[in-house]
Design an enzyme around this catalytic site. Sequence first.
Site, PDB file in Angstrom:
ATOM      1  N   GLY A  80       0.411  -1.302  -0.153  1.00  0.00           N
ATOM      2  CA  GLY A  80      -0.223  -0.190   0.015  1.00  0.00           C
ATOM      3  C   GLY A  80       0.992   1.277   0.331  1.00  0.00           C
ATOM      4  O   GLY A  80       0.216   2.260   0.116  1.00  0.00           O
ATOM      5  N   TRP A  82       2.024   2.911  -2.318  1.00  0.00           N
ATOM      6  CA  TRP A  82       1.531   3.611  -3.286  1.00  0.00           C
ATOM      7  C   TRP A  82       0.356   4.864  -3.365  1.00  0.00           C
ATOM      8  O   TRP A  82       0.497   5.843  -3.063  1.00  0.00           O
ATOM      9  CB  TRP A  82       1.726   3.697  -4.508  1.00  0.00           C
ATOM     10  CG  TRP A  82       3.379   3.357  -5.673  1.00  0.00           C
ATOM     11  CD1 TRP A  82       4.398   3.265  -4.688  1.00  0.00           C
ATOM     12  CD2 TRP A  82       3.182   2.865  -6.659  1.00  0.00           C
ATOM     13  NE1 TRP A  82       5.017   3.014  -5.371  1.00  0.00           N
ATOM     14  CE2 TRP A  82       4.971   3.349  -6.958  1.00  0.00           C
ATOM     15  CE3 TRP A  82       2.917   3.097  -8.047  1.00  0.00           C
ATOM     16  CZ2 TRP A  82       5.929   2.764  -7.871  1.00  0.00           C
ATOM     17  CZ3 TRP A  82       3.415   3.574  -9.888  1.00  0.00           C
ATOM     18  CH2 TRP A  82       5.326   2.989  -9.196  1.00  0.00           C
ATOM     19  N   ASP A 143       3.425  -0.518  -9.733  1.00  0.00           N
ATOM     20  CA  ASP A 143       4.736  -0.845  -9.095  1.00  0.00           C
ATOM     21  C   ASP A 143       5.063  -2.733  -9.274  1.00  0.00           C
ATOM     22  O   ASP A 143       5.795  -2.804  -8.805  1.00  0.00           O
ATOM     23  CB  ASP A 143       5.170  -0.434  -8.517  1.00  0.00           C
ATOM     24  CG  ASP A 143       6.707  -0.796  -7.807  1.00  0.00           C
ATOM     25  OD1 ASP A 143       7.069  -0.269  -8.193  1.00  0.00           O
ATOM     26  OD2 ASP A 143       6.876   0.096  -6.484  1.00  0.00           O
ATOM     27  N   LYS A 183       6.259   0.170 -14.182  1.00  0.00           N
ATOM     28  CA  LYS A 183       7.093  -0.792 -14.528  1.00  0.00           C
ATOM     29  C   LYS A 183       8.269  -1.040 -15.251  1.00  0.00           C
ATOM     30  O   LYS A 183       6.676  -2.335 -15.725  1.00  0.00           O
ATOM     31  CB  LYS A 183       7.494  -1.261 -12.356  1.00  0.00           C
ATOM     32  CG  LYS A 183       8.588  -1.896 -12.388  1.00  0.00           C
ATOM     33  CD  LYS A 183       8.461  -2.840 -11.310  1.00  0.00           C
ATOM     34  CE  LYS A 183       8.752  -1.737 -10.139  1.00  0.00           C
ATOM     35  NZ  LYS A 183       9.132  -2.807  -8.782  1.00  0.00           N
TER      36      LYS A 183
END
Length: 231
Positions: A80, A82, A143, A183
């Site tokens: 969590g 981000w 991510d 990413k």
Amino acid sequence: MTKTPGRGGSRQLAVRVKTAKKRTVSSKLWLERQLNDPYVAEAKRQGYRSRAAFKLIEIDDKYHLLQPGKRVVDLGAAPGGWSQVAAKRVGSLEGRGRVVALDINAFENLPGVTSIILDFLDRTAPDAIIDALGGEADVVMSDMAAPATGHAKTDHLKVMALCEAALDFAYEVLAPGGVFLAKVFQGGTEHELLAGMKRAFKTVRHVKPKASRPESAELYVLATGFRGRAS
């Protein structure tokens, strides 16, 4: 702007980890790296769930993606970090913007964040996201990374497959003008995927925040100005 570590202050002494009876060399090195990582220490101090929060902070400080009132989707959100950054910056803690965190694994709820425990590849996921946001997303970010194998080419392909799946998801939920951040690994985004992104977005670039470990092959692809599904 949130303060990031490594700027001034006293220098910490390096911590060495002894090899325990059941600890492998790789786990010893990982633990040693965690204990000596200033971003890990700063994440704990500031209450972020992961050091990854500082990667998003750096990217947003430069490109201003998470503006007040925006609707944000965090794919593969656990634990969590981000989502925490997004909630603060779009104002969902005060009831302004909205942040939806989607992950296949359960994790503790966060203030200002709606958590959905669901595989983003599930066919019901786009509708669930739009319902939770109260409309289309302004930002889709990811991510996510598959577990590393240690084989660079294999790891690159696995991360790129996740990026492509996340992009397909973004096409389903993004509003015109929206942003996609995900990413990838060194070597950049695959030519075909990058070409598709350039058709669908006004601007596509690669970024590598300083909070990414120097030895890490990771970087991020940032696409802004979504042209809409017709593109």
